[in-house]
Scaffold this motif. Structure first.
Motif, short mmCIF file in Angstrom:
data_model
loop_
_atom_site.label_atom_id
_atom_site.label_comp_id
_atom_site.label_asym_id
_atom_site.label_seq_id
_atom_site.Cartn_x
_atom_site.Cartn_y
_atom_site.Cartn_z
N UNK A 81 1.07 -1.35 0.13
CA UNK A 81 0.37 -0.27 -0.40
C UNK A 81 0.85 1.15 0.37
N UNK A 82 2.51 1.27 0.55
CA UNK A 82 2.81 2.32 0.51
C UNK A 82 3.05 2.50 -1.23
N UNK A 89 -2.53 1.50 -6.24
CA UNK A 89 -2.02 0.40 -5.89
C UNK A 89 -2.43 -0.38 -4.45
N UNK A 90 -1.99 -1.40 -4.50
CA UNK A 90 -2.12 -2.26 -2.60
C UNK A 90 -3.45 -3.54 -3.05
N UNK A 91 -3.18 -4.01 -1.48
CA UNK A 91 -3.97 -5.03 -1.10
C UNK A 91 -5.01 -4.67 0.05
N UNK A 92 -6.04 -5.20 0.11
CA UNK A 92 -7.50 -4.47 0.56
C UNK A 92 -7.60 -5.79 1.13
N UNK A 113 -12.33 -2.53 -9.76
CA UNK A 113 -11.08 -3.10 -10.23
C UNK A 113 -11.27 -2.14 -11.71
N UNK A 114 -12.30 -2.19 -11.72
CA UNK A 114 -12.08 -1.41 -14.01
C UNK A 114 -11.51 0.28 -13.44
N UNK A 115 -11.30 0.61 -11.98
CA UNK A 115 -10.83 2.24 -12.30
C UNK A 115 -9.23 1.79 -12.25
N UNK A 116 -9.46 0.86 -10.47
CA UNK A 116 -7.97 0.77 -10.24
C UNK A 116 -7.59 -0.95 -10.68
N UNK A 117 -7.01 -1.07 -11.49
CA UNK A 117 -6.47 -2.37 -11.76
C UNK A 117 -5.84 -3.28 -10.87
N UNK A 118 -4.89 -1.85 -10.13
CA UNK A 118 -3.99 -2.80 -9.76
C UNK A 118 -4.10 -2.55 -8.06
N UNK A 119 -5.62 -2.49 -7.73
CA UNK A 119 -5.90 -3.06 -6.34
C UNK A 119 -6.03 -4.58 -5.87
N UNK A 120 -5.67 -5.24 -5.35
CA UNK A 120 -6.23 -6.25 -5.02
C UNK A 120 -6.98 -6.71 -3.69
#
Length: 293
Positions: A81-82, A89-92, A113-120
């Protein structure tokens, strides 16, 4: 105590063999052995029972392994997340009860995920006690919990919809032919109850206490309970819509009088959410806001 040593330790736990762990880590066996011994000296306890072919954890080792997993999970999530670019980006991490209301969160995740594909997004199916523990320790960002729940420690959003309580029974059971389950039915059947709140739910509906019930087993996930029902262990108290009974050997029969539970999304009061977690919360709020025609 270094994070690197914790990773060595958990690899040994996974492989149950220092030589195999060394190969996986691409580190010499003496180095791993020395690090584990130094770790035990630092902690002042024995973590492994050494055997001839495999090594097993001691009771202290079991506890430490669980804590080490949480420490590394939190560390990895924090680093992810940093290290962000202009794109979030980051993990939730979400701890979730089994509930159809999770569909609202799932729809928010799809749009996110459509807006921020690198958030897992990582969803862990668990109960309210573990959700509270992991929210407090920072491992989970959010929890999806069944009502009623003491939310004095949480900020929360009420999710739409309610799920009805009933019994999951075999199709061959006489109960499968009934429209509802009565007090007499409950009093004359072996029950498989949720580990948390199952007996309280029966007491609230029928006034029966734990000692009045014939409890054959308890469960954490209703899917596992459904296998117990199929095997003839008993009938499982649970929520409608969690297990798909279509073309199966099971039937869901609702309780009467009717009893339902709602669901809330919770997060710890005062918690500093990562940008990824904030983005998900914003999207869930958008899902809950009616659109104007």
């Amino acid at each position: 105590m270094e994070l690197r040593v914790l990773r060595y330790f958990l690899m040994v736990v996974q492989e149950k063999n220092i030589s195999k762990a060394s190969e996986r880590l691409h580190v010499s066996q003496p180095t791993v052995s020395r690090q584990i011994k130094d770790l035990e000296d630092e902690l002042g306890t024995t973590l492994f029972e050494r055997g001839s072919r495999t090594i097993q954890l001691t009771s202290d080792g079991e506890y430490f392994a669980n804590q080490a997993r949480q420490i590394l999970s939190l560390t990895d999530k924090t680093v992810a997340n940093i290290h962000q670019e202009s794109d979030i980006r980051g993990a939730v991490f979400i701890g979730s009860a089994e509930a159809r209301s999770m569909l609202t969160v799932a729809q928010a995740i799809r749009r996110l995920n459509r807006q921020y594909p690198h958030i897992q997004i990582n969803v862990v199916s668990t109960d309210a006690a573990e959700i509270h523990q992991h929210l407090t320790s920072g491992v989970f960002d959010f929890g999806v919990v069944m009502e009623p729940l003491d939310k004095s420690d949480y900020d929360f959003l009420r999710l739409p919809g309610e799920s009805r309580w009933g019994l999951l029974v075999q199709n061959s059971s006489p109960l499968a032919q009934q429209a509802t389950v009565s007090l007499d039915d409950i009093d004359h059947t072996k029950l498989i109850l949720p580990q948390q709140g199952g007996s309280r739910r029966i007491h609230a509906v029928f006034g029966l206490d734990q000692d009045d019930l014939d409890v054959a087993a308890t469960y954490n996930l209703l899917y596992n309970a459904s296998l117990l029902v199929s095997a003839g262990v008993g009938n499982a108290l649970g929520l409608d819509g969690i297990v798909n009974t279509n073309q199966s050997d099971l039937t869901f029969v609702p309780l009467a009088p009717r009893t339902s539970s709602g669901t809330s999304l919770v997060w710890l009061k005062g918690a500093r959410l990562s940008l990824a977690a904030q983005a998900l919360l914003t999207q869930i709020r958008a899902e809950l806001t009616p659109t104007e025609n």
